[in-house]
Design an enzyme around this catalytic site. Structure first.
Site, short mmCIF file in Angstrom:
data_model
loop_
_atom_site.label_atom_id
_atom_site.label_comp_id
_atom_site.label_asym_id
_atom_site.label_seq_id
_atom_site.Cartn_x
_atom_site.Cartn_y
_atom_site.Cartn_z
N HIS A 196 2.29 -8.55 -8.29
CA HIS A 196 1.46 -8.93 -9.44
C HIS A 196 0.79 -7.72 -10.10
O HIS A 196 0.28 -7.83 -11.21
CB HIS A 196 0.42 -9.99 -9.04
N ASP A 224 5.00 -11.36 -2.99
CA ASP A 224 4.08 -10.57 -3.80
C ASP A 224 4.11 -9.10 -3.40
O ASP A 224 3.06 -8.46 -3.30
CB ASP A 224 2.65 -11.13 -3.71
N SER A 275 -5.65 -4.44 -5.08
CA SER A 275 -4.30 -4.97 -4.91
C SER A 275 -3.30 -3.88 -4.60
O SER A 275 -3.20 -2.89 -5.31
CB SER A 275 -3.84 -5.69 -6.19
#
Length: 506
Positions: free
Chosen positions: A140, A170, A247
């Site tokens: 993402h 992911d 992230s």
């Protein structure tokens, strides 16, 4: 003019006076300090309490030195990932729940609801895992990127290219050109235990190269997202502070080994509140190695909905222990359905190895290649049996099902199945409900935009009742190019009309 010069001179004079006054004040303080009694100076500068000696806090000092060594070893392998991407017109369909946030972007999560610019910018984190420049981050973070730039700890900014990405887990791999780059070694997440010390590295809120310390709070947390139940869980939960921008950053153990990749948090405020989650290295490493080798990855697919066997439900399925994966749904025409797996079966073994819970089974099957034949040890009504299943590729049916719904016109994005007695029972649909079951909905398709979901029952198309997938195919094939279709759909105990808008040019 003269008056202006006078004002300037006056200001300069006052400035000189202030400066001289400051110098004079400092001078007087120096004189006072040198002249005042020694006892007075000592009373003002000497505390009454002595610091603790090193011996009494040796354990804490030792831990501090160890953490400093650990942070210094890992930090050079951390990168800041800056992404430029085209703005999406409407990303509301992909929004994650308000209390579950991914860490992409320095000052917020996900997409904002206000009008979007043509170009978007965001930042995330990554970790170098090889000396030649392979970097692991989240899918993402780089999803839709038109340009990726990586900032190293020595402030070098390098262009990066995408090697491969896997939306299901992911995870993504990007690469920069280089040799002998600092890198972090892999660790084994299966060796983790609650209470172990872990450090989270990344770039939260745009503050580059941050490290936080905490413990492993829990292991094997399930997938919390209802958007796609096929996504594997087994997340590591930690209280090491992680926030937006983290992230793709690594979670490391006390040896400096990468045991996870930070991916989301659960919070009512949108910022860290003690519950951060990382993808375990048991999933990350094989996925990354396959992406580096092939540039893509395919996951094995059985077509089952599974939950855990619990102490409360074990007795109803003739289980003496609360272990295994309980089959709650069998998708029609799936590999599991063809092999004869039934709702209520308990999968106790996979290829001769004990299955502890649903998450473990999901991860193990997802890491196998399509075409692999697996053997499930199944407990059905107290009897043990072996069930061989040939795995298909996960997601392969999405395109096929959309084609089958309307041959020659794959524009609706819906896959269909017969309403069999077993399916009716699974859906708990009343006997008077007649129609065709929605087996698959392609994300972003007309069916998806109309709100169709797996398990819905199509009762009619354009005011014509349908009893089979062929009926739906026939009615949809009659819809002229550029025209919409009207469906009557049974869902969640009631009927509603849904309009499927035809995409432009289809």
């Amino acid at each position: 003019m003269n008056s202006w010069v006078a004002r300037v001179k006056n200001k300069i004079t006052r400035g000189v006076v202030v400066s001289a006054l400051a110098i004079a004040t400092v001078g007087s303080l120096v004189v006072y300090e040198s002249a005042r009694p020694v006892v007075a100076r000592a009373a003002a500068t000497s505390p009454t309490t002595s610091p603790l000696d090193d011996n009494s806090v040796s354990a804490l000092l030792s831990m501090d030195r160890a953490m400093e060594t650990l942070a210094a070893r890992v930090t050079p392998a951390i990168v800041n990932v800056a992404v430029t991407s085209k703005a999406k017109a409407d990303d509301s369909q992909g929004q994650i729940p308000d209390n579950m946030q991914q860490f992409f972007g320095p000052f917020g999560f996900g997409r904002r609801s206000r009008p979007q610019p043509e170009v978007e910018h965001g930042i995330g984190s990554g970790v170098i895992v090889s000396p030649d420049g392979y970097i692991v981050t989240n899918n993402h973070v780089i999803d839709g990127a038109t340009d990726i730039r990586v900032t190293m700890t020595d402030r070098r900014i390098l262009p990066a290219k995408l090697i491969g990405a896997d939306p299901l887990t992911d995870l993504a791999v990007i690469k920069v050109e280089g040799t002998n780059l600092p890198n972090a070694p892999w660790g084994d997440s299966t060796e983790l235990h609650p209470g172990q010390t872990v450090l989270a590295f990344g770039n939260p809120f745009g503050f580059r190269f941050t490290v936080t310390r905490g413990i492993v709070s829990a292991l094997n947390r399930p997938n919390p997202s209802a958007e796609d139940r096929r996504k594997p869980g087994e997340f590591i939960q930690t209280d090491a502070a992680i926030n937006p921008g983290n992230s793709g950053g690594p979670l490391v153990n006390a040896r400096g080994e990468v045991v996870g990749i930070n991916t989301f948090l659960i919070s009512g405020s949108g910022t860290f509140s003690g519950m951060g989650f990382a993808i375990p290295s048991q999933i990350v490493r094989p996925t990354v190695e396959t992406l580096i080798k092939d540039g893509k990855i395919s996951h094995g697919y059985m077509g089952l909905g599974i939950t855990d066997v619990t102490p409360e439900n074990a007795k109803f399925f003739s289980m003496t222990e609360a272990t295994g994966a309980l089959v709650s749904q069998v998708e029609p025409n799936s590999p599991a359905a063809k092999a004869g797996v039934k709702v209520g079966d308990v999968i106790a073994e996979l290829d001769g190895r004990k299955v502890s819970d649903a998450g473990q089974l999901q991860v193990a099957v997802g890491q196998k290649r399509p075409g692999t034949v697996i053997k499930l040890g199944v407990v059905r009504d107290g009897k043990n049996m072996s069930v061989p299943i040939t795995l298909e590729a996960m997601g392969a049916r999405d395109a096929d099902d959309s084609e089958s719904a309307s041959p020659g016109k794959p524009r609706w994005g819906v896959g269909l199945a017969e309403m069999t007695p077993d399916v009716r029972q699974q859906l708990q649909a009343p006997n008077d409900v007649r129609g065709v079951v929605v087996q698959r909905v392609v994300p972003g398709s007309s069916a998806d935009n109309a709100g169709l979901r797996t398990g819905d029952v199509i009762v009619s198309v354009n005011r014509h009742e349908v009893q089979s997938p062929a009926d739906v195919q026939q009615e949809l094939s009659k819809v002229p190019k550029g025209q919409d279709a009207l469906m009557l759909v049974w869902s969640q105990g009631g009927n509603t009309f849904r309009v499927l808008h035809s995409p432009e040019g289809a």
